[in-house]
Write a protein that holds these residues in place. Structure first.
Motif, PDB file in Angstrom:
ATOM      1  N   LEU A  18       0.818  -1.208   0.000  1.00  0.00           N
ATOM      2  CA  LEU A  18       0.000   0.000   0.000  1.00  0.00           C
ATOM      3  C   LEU A  18       0.853   1.259   0.000  1.00  0.00           C
ATOM      4  CD1 LEU A  18      -3.059   0.923   0.266  1.00  0.00           C
ATOM      5  CD2 LEU A  18      -2.485   1.349   2.657  1.00  0.00           C
ATOM      6  N   GLY A  19       1.780   1.350   0.939  1.00  0.00           N
ATOM      7  CA  GLY A  19       2.556   2.579   1.085  1.00  0.00           C
ATOM      8  C   GLY A  19       3.454   2.853  -0.105  1.00  0.00           C
ATOM      9  N   ALA A  20       4.223   1.850  -0.525  1.00  0.00           N
ATOM     10  CA  ALA A  20       5.136   2.053  -1.646  1.00  0.00           C
ATOM     11  C   ALA A  20       4.365   2.302  -2.935  1.00  0.00           C
ATOM     12  CB  ALA A  20       6.059   0.846  -1.794  1.00  0.00           C
ATOM     13  N   GLY A  21       3.242   1.583  -3.105  1.00  0.00           N
ATOM     14  CA  GLY A  21       2.425   1.801  -4.292  1.00  0.00           C
ATOM     15  C   GLY A  21       1.832   3.195  -4.346  1.00  0.00           C
ATOM     16  N   GLN A 314      -5.373  -0.526  -4.083  1.00  0.00           N
ATOM     17  CA  GLN A 314      -5.726   0.622  -3.259  1.00  0.00           C
ATOM     18  C   GLN A 314      -4.576   1.628  -3.189  1.00  0.00           C
ATOM     19  OE1 GLN A 314      -7.742  -0.651   0.539  1.00  0.00           O
ATOM     20  NE2 GLN A 314      -7.695  -2.618  -0.535  1.00  0.00           N
ATOM     21  N   GLY A 315      -3.333   1.125  -3.182  1.00  0.00           N
ATOM     22  CA  GLY A 315      -2.187   2.040  -3.200  1.00  0.00           C
ATOM     23  C   GLY A 315      -2.221   2.949  -4.419  1.00  0.00           C
ATOM     24  N   ARG A 316      -2.575   2.380  -5.546  1.00  0.00           N
ATOM     25  CA  ARG A 316      -2.664   3.168  -6.782  1.00  0.00           C
ATOM     26  C   ARG A 316      -3.753   4.227  -6.688  1.00  0.00           C
ATOM     27  NH1 ARG A 316      -5.155   3.152 -11.822  1.00  0.00           N
ATOM     28  NH2 ARG A 316      -3.745   3.494 -13.591  1.00  0.00           N
ATOM     29  N   VAL A 317      -4.926   3.827  -6.148  1.00  0.00           N
ATOM     30  CA  VAL A 317      -6.038   4.776  -6.005  1.00  0.00           C
ATOM     31  C   VAL A 317      -5.653   5.915  -5.064  1.00  0.00           C
ATOM     32  CG1 VAL A 317      -8.386   5.037  -5.111  1.00  0.00           C
ATOM     33  CG2 VAL A 317      -7.800   3.071  -6.556  1.00  0.00           C
ATOM     34  N   ILE A 318      -5.026   5.583  -3.949  1.00  0.00           N
ATOM     35  CA  ILE A 318      -4.628   6.613  -2.993  1.00  0.00           C
ATOM     36  C   ILE A 318      -3.615   7.565  -3.624  1.00  0.00           C
ATOM     37  CG2 ILE A 318      -3.347   7.002  -0.844  1.00  0.00           C
ATOM     38  CD1 ILE A 318      -4.714   4.479   0.258  1.00  0.00           C
ATOM     39  N   GLY A 319      -2.661   7.004  -4.379  1.00  0.00           N
ATOM     40  CA  GLY A 319      -1.664   7.850  -5.031  1.00  0.00           C
ATOM     41  C   GLY A 319      -2.286   8.882  -5.950  1.00  0.00           C
ATOM     42  N   VAL A 320      -3.360   8.497  -6.629  1.00  0.00           N
ATOM     43  CA  VAL A 320      -4.076   9.439  -7.492  1.00  0.00           C
ATOM     44  C   VAL A 320      -4.790  10.497  -6.659  1.00  0.00           C
ATOM     45  CG1 VAL A 320      -6.007   9.667  -9.116  1.00  0.00           C
ATOM     46  CG2 VAL A 320      -4.373   7.791  -9.382  1.00  0.00           C
TER      47      VAL A 320
END
Length: 573
Positions: A18-21, A314-320
């Protein structure tokens, strides 16, 4: 060239999926954002799902587990990664994070514009006597597996007790056995792999037996004993197990201490409540993965689904979204797969016991077929269990057990659940076929057709010969003579399917008949024949002899364990 001021400060607490993504995606969204990652451990991005396989030397390169390092994240994404630093306090009003350096204890305050909580989950370590002794391990991080491998080597460990028969527990058993360690597996639930329905775990039990692993079900741990290190575990039944090492795989719980301190809203499982954008109750704080409850795609309810696949997405969604986006995470459905020896078991959506506990209106259907064309050498049995909504026919869940091709089939069924497909929709799918890969009617198609017949009343099914009153029921086995040598169900008579048309006069049409074969397909043909010639009460035994054997195997194991526990209690007194 003019250097632009940072557009915002994004602080991410925790790494791994999650975090790294989230950090990498945020950088791709905003080149000018200041992105800082805080990680309590020494490694910021590692393959925790690969740890059991490194323990068993199936993965030999330790560095292969380290997906990204602080240096690689800095050089590729210009992310400031601070390892061995721990977030200890969160002031939401001031948007300040208090960070403690693990080595020195020094603290500093770190302001943020957007904060991501990605600490994941922590192993459940029950407060039992002796659990802090050396030789008692959990397997969650790279340092954990380093310690275990060093212990096996330094102590010349030959016997291990693995506590917990979930995915990690079974993977750990397999990999310890592969390096010559004798393993006893202890599970408090009455079955291995608790997310599955019990009968679907029979293949896993067989493989554990082949590994030489002793399996103890329905018994928990009470204490550990030893002087300088743990040498014995006492079970709740009173039984004592001696070993050179003990591994805890009891489960995990959300790492929610910081979130609770900050007053963020939690769900019923203790995980964070997040919306479809993965925002917590504070819109400037995001979370997901093992820390948050998400929408379950089958029924739309929020549940805790701590799996790597959803966490990565979810990591990708959060990054956006920390960069101003409005991307939604729609949910997950718990799709999982595990290898146990030469067997593979997979699940997606709701198990039967889950659907039953939720009070859903559904039926179950089994089908066993070869993973590729039967005439092509090497076809292996695959049993598929479907949970189907009444009256719509929508697929609610599926479980698959076999030796080859399980991954392909569960992914098709997972896609069907996500698309809200019915079993009729699935039966109509156009799936790839060539003899080395599948049959002209793929096992997924066959399973859906069998369920479709139940849904539309083409066939009446039972799941046990005890489902109908014994005084009214006769049981007909339509397998070949060479098959019944393996055994028959109690009270059954045998007329092979190919002889049934000529011998139907031997049967009493006024009786209720439960018909079975090896897998359920020939008995389906037989029930249709009997109905057409005037038998009004004919039922197909869903899944046939194979599924009945699976059920009996698990039941017998449970009864053996219950008897063993009773003896241990008597001995303890």
């Amino acid at each position: 060239m003019t250097i632009k001021e940072p557009s915002k400060k994004i602080v991410i607490v925790g790494g791994v999926a999650l975090g790294a993504g989230a950090a990498a995606k945020a950088r791709r969204m905003d080149e000018n954002a200041e992105i800082i990652m805080i990680e309590r451990g020494p490694y910021v991005s590692f393959a925790n799902c690969g740890l059991p396989y490194y323990l068993g030397d199936e993965i030999t390169d330790r560095d292969a587990l380290l997906l990204n390092t602080p240096e690689s994240l800095k050089s590729r994404f210009n992310i400031d990664v601070r390892v061995l630093e721990e977030a200890v306090e969160l002031d939401r009003a001031k948007k300040l994070l208090t960070v403690r350096k693990v080595d020195s204890g020094e603290q500093y305050q770190l302001p943020y514009d957007k904060l991501v909580l990605a600490m994941g989950a922590k192993p459940i370590i029950p407060p039992l006597p002796g659990i802090g002794l050396s030789g008692v391990f959990s397997l969650r991080t790279v340092p954990d597996v380093d310690q275990i491998k060093a212990w096996v080597s330094s102590q010349n460990a030959k016997r291990a007790v693995v506590i917990g028969a979930g995915f990690i527990g079974l993977e750990t058993v397999e990999n310890l056995a592969s390096i010559g360690v004798e393993v006893t597996l202890v599970e408090k639930a009455p079955q291995v792999l608790p997310p599955f329905d019990p009968e679907m775990t029979a293949l896993a039990l067989r493989e554990l037996d082949k590994m030489g692993a002793e399996v103890i079900l329905g018994d928990g741990i009470a204490s550990f004993e030893g002087v300088n290190r743990a040498t014995t575990v006492t079970l709740e039944s009173g039984r004592k197990l001696e070993a050179d090492m003990f591994l805890l795989g009891i489960g995990v719980r959300p790492e929610n201490g910081l979130a609770k301190q900050a007053g963020l809203e939690l769900g019923t499982a203790g995980a964070l409540q997040v919306n479809e954008y993965l925002q917590t109750s504070d819109p400037d704080i995001y979370s997901g993965g093992d820390m948050a409850e998400i929408i379950h795609l089958v029924d739309g309810q929020r549940r805790w689904i701590p799996l790597a696949g959803p966490a990565n997405k979810q990591g990708r969604v959060i990054g956006v979204n920390v960069c101003g986006g409005q991307e939604k995470f729609l949910g997950a459905q718990g799709t999982s797969i595990v290898r146990v020896g030469k067997a593979t078991l997979a699940t997606t959506g709701f198990a039967e016991k889950t659907a039953r506990a939720l009070g859903l209106n559904f039926f179950t259907s089994y089908n066993t077929a070869g993973h590729h064309a039967g005439y092509y050498p090497g076809a292996k049995d695959m049993t598929i269990k479907l949970m189907v909504e009444n009256p719509s026919g929508r697929l609610l869940g599926a479980e698959v057990a076999g030796r080859e091709g399980v991954d392909k089939r569960v992914d098709v069924l997972a896609t069907a659940i996500a698309a809200h497909m019915t079993v009729s929709d699935i039966a109509a799918l156009d799936l790839a076929y060539a003899p080395p890969f599948s049959a002209a009617k793929d096992p997924v198609i066959m399973a859906a057709m069998a369920a479709e017949n139940v849904q539309h009343g083409v066939i009446d099914v039972v799941h046990s010969i005890d489902d109908l009153p014994a005084e009214d029921v006769n049981v007909l086995d339509v397998r070949r003579d060479d098959e019944v040598i393996e055994g028959m169900l109690p009270g059954a008579i045998n007329i092979p399917l190919d002889e049934l048309r000529d011998r139907v006069g031997e049967l009493d049409a006024s009786k209720h008949w439960i018909v079975y074969c090896r897998s359920g397909q020939r008995s389906y043909f037989a029930t249709q024949l009997l109905k057409r010639v005037g038998f009004p009460h004919v039922y197909n035994l869903s899944g046939g002899y194979i599924v009945q054997e699976m059920k009996q195997e698990v039941l017998s194991r449970q009864q053996q364990d219950e008897a063993g526990h009773s003896k241990e209690h008597v001995a303890a007194r």
